[in-house]
Design a protein around this motif. Structure first.
Motif, mmCIF file in Angstrom:
data_model
loop_
_atom_site.group_PDB
_atom_site.id
_atom_site.type_symbol
_atom_site.label_atom_id
_atom_site.label_comp_id
_atom_site.label_asym_id
_atom_site.label_seq_id
_atom_site.Cartn_x
_atom_site.Cartn_y
_atom_site.Cartn_z
ATOM 1 N N PHE A 46 0.839 -1.201 0.000
ATOM 2 C CA PHE A 46 0.000 0.000 0.000
ATOM 3 C C PHE A 46 0.873 1.250 0.000
ATOM 4 O O PHE A 46 0.622 2.197 -0.758
ATOM 5 C CB PHE A 46 -0.932 0.005 1.213
ATOM 6 C CG PHE A 46 -1.752 1.261 1.309
ATOM 7 C CD1 PHE A 46 -2.958 1.361 0.646
ATOM 8 C CD2 PHE A 46 -1.298 2.343 2.045
ATOM 9 C CE1 PHE A 46 -3.708 2.536 0.708
ATOM 10 C CE2 PHE A 46 -2.041 3.511 2.123
ATOM 11 C CZ PHE A 46 -3.250 3.608 1.449
ATOM 12 N N ASN A 47 1.890 1.259 0.831
ATOM 13 C CA ASN A 47 2.770 2.423 0.918
ATOM 14 C C ASN A 47 3.541 2.665 -0.376
ATOM 15 O O ASN A 47 3.941 3.794 -0.649
ATOM 16 C CB ASN A 47 3.728 2.286 2.103
ATOM 17 C CG ASN A 47 3.004 2.448 3.427
ATOM 18 O OD1 ASN A 47 1.948 3.061 3.492
ATOM 19 N ND2 ASN A 47 3.564 1.886 4.475
ATOM 20 N N ARG A 48 3.711 1.620 -1.181
ATOM 21 C CA ARG A 48 4.339 1.763 -2.508
ATOM 22 C C ARG A 48 3.291 2.069 -3.579
ATOM 23 O O ARG A 48 3.607 2.123 -4.759
ATOM 24 C CB ARG A 48 5.098 0.486 -2.879
ATOM 25 C CG ARG A 48 6.308 0.180 -2.037
ATOM 26 C CD ARG A 48 7.138 -0.980 -2.617
ATOM 27 N NE ARG A 48 6.350 -2.126 -3.028
ATOM 28 C CZ ARG A 48 5.972 -3.144 -2.242
ATOM 29 N NH1 ARG A 48 6.323 -3.145 -0.960
ATOM 30 N NH2 ARG A 48 5.267 -4.150 -2.715
ATOM 31 N N GLN A 49 2.041 2.202 -3.155
ATOM 32 C CA GLN A 49 0.895 2.448 -4.032
ATOM 33 C C GLN A 49 0.676 1.300 -5.018
ATOM 34 O O GLN A 49 0.173 1.499 -6.116
ATOM 35 C CB GLN A 49 1.037 3.788 -4.754
ATOM 36 C CG GLN A 49 1.072 4.952 -3.797
ATOM 37 C CD GLN A 49 1.262 6.284 -4.475
ATOM 38 O OE1 GLN A 49 1.535 6.374 -5.663
ATOM 39 N NE2 GLN A 49 1.122 7.343 -3.710
ATOM 40 N N ASP A 50 1.035 0.096 -4.607
ATOM 41 C CA ASP A 50 0.784 -1.111 -5.396
ATOM 42 C C ASP A 50 -0.447 -1.791 -4.794
ATOM 43 O O ASP A 50 -0.349 -2.699 -3.972
ATOM 44 C CB ASP A 50 2.000 -2.044 -5.357
ATOM 45 C CG ASP A 50 1.852 -3.240 -6.283
ATOM 46 O OD1 ASP A 50 0.716 -3.515 -6.745
ATOM 47 O OD2 ASP A 50 2.876 -3.906 -6.539
ATOM 48 N N TYR A 51 -1.608 -1.317 -5.198
ATOM 49 C CA TYR A 51 -2.850 -1.735 -4.561
ATOM 50 C C TYR A 51 -3.250 -3.165 -4.927
ATOM 51 O O TYR A 51 -3.874 -3.848 -4.117
ATOM 52 C CB TYR A 51 -3.957 -0.730 -4.874
ATOM 53 C CG TYR A 51 -3.538 0.680 -4.507
ATOM 54 C CD1 TYR A 51 -3.148 0.993 -3.201
ATOM 55 C CD2 TYR A 51 -3.487 1.682 -5.461
ATOM 56 C CE1 TYR A 51 -2.739 2.267 -2.862
ATOM 57 C CE2 TYR A 51 -3.071 2.965 -5.126
ATOM 58 C CZ TYR A 51 -2.695 3.252 -3.827
ATOM 59 O OH TYR A 51 -2.276 4.518 -3.497
ATOM 60 N N TYR A 95 -8.689 1.867 -3.392
ATOM 61 C CA TYR A 95 -7.823 2.090 -2.235
ATOM 62 C C TYR A 95 -7.495 3.559 -1.975
ATOM 63 O O TYR A 95 -7.634 4.034 -0.840
ATOM 64 C CB TYR A 95 -6.532 1.271 -2.347
ATOM 65 C CG TYR A 95 -6.579 -0.012 -1.554
ATOM 66 C CD1 TYR A 95 -6.037 -0.070 -0.281
ATOM 67 C CD2 TYR A 95 -7.185 -1.142 -2.067
ATOM 68 C CE1 TYR A 95 -6.088 -1.232 0.455
ATOM 69 C CE2 TYR A 95 -7.242 -2.315 -1.338
ATOM 70 C CZ TYR A 95 -6.692 -2.353 -0.075
ATOM 71 O OH TYR A 95 -6.752 -3.496 0.657
ATOM 72 N N PRO A 96 -7.048 4.330 -2.986
ATOM 73 C CA PRO A 96 -6.667 5.723 -2.677
ATOM 74 C C PRO A 96 -7.812 6.540 -2.089
ATOM 75 O O PRO A 96 -7.622 7.232 -1.080
ATOM 76 C CB PRO A 96 -6.227 6.278 -4.040
ATOM 77 C CG PRO A 96 -5.813 5.073 -4.820
ATOM 78 C CD PRO A 96 -6.745 3.976 -4.377
ATOM 79 N N THR A 131 -1.434 7.829 4.975
ATOM 80 C CA THR A 131 -2.491 8.460 4.187
ATOM 81 C C THR A 131 -2.263 9.938 4.068
ATOM 82 O O THR A 131 -1.513 10.540 4.762
ATOM 83 C CB THR A 131 -3.883 8.214 4.827
ATOM 84 O OG1 THR A 131 -3.859 8.654 6.166
ATOM 85 C CG2 THR A 131 -4.229 6.753 4.754
#
Length: 131
Positions: A46-51, A95-96, A131
């Protein structure tokens, strides 16, 4: 008398050999650890924006979380299962926005971070959902 002693020993031996031996089944602590390992990997993704990867790790966390909730009578086990299922079932594209505005996302964030990052060394705690 000797045959009675042998009969008693055989009876005791038969009673002791239970086919439902649970020594090979994971403990609640092991199940919690398995769940949290995947949860932390999901948080990292998630922190790498790989949802999509986030969802995959939460999917992997579902099985140990379910078994943990069955064997662990603490309400925290049910809460963690609910949180894992929420994140596993969330569409990657959502997610975002969910991270910014969803009360469910925020509530489950508290649960997963509280149960799966407390007690970790500080450098590992840096991998929290941001976030």
């Amino acid at each position: 008398m000797r045959s009675l002693a042998v009969a008693v020993l055989l009876t005791l031996a038969a009673c002791g050999s239970d086919s439902s031996d649970t020594s090979n089944e994971p403990t609640a602590a092991e199940l919690q650890q398995q769940t949290c390992t995947e949860v932390r990997k999901g948080i990292d993704a998630f922190n790498r924006q790989d949802y999509e990867e986030t969802v995959r790790h939460f999917e992997k966390a579902k099985k140990p979380a379910k078994v943990n909730a069955q064997v662990n009578t603490e309400p925290e086990a049910d809460a963690l299962l609910d949180a894992v299922e929420y994140y596993a079932n969330l569409d990657p594209a959502d997610y975002p926005e969910a991270a910014r505005s969803s009360e469910n996302f925020a509530r489950n964030k508290v649960i997963t971070l509280g149960q799966c990052t407390d007690g970790l060394p500080m450098d590992e705690q840096d991998n929290e959902i941001q976030t």
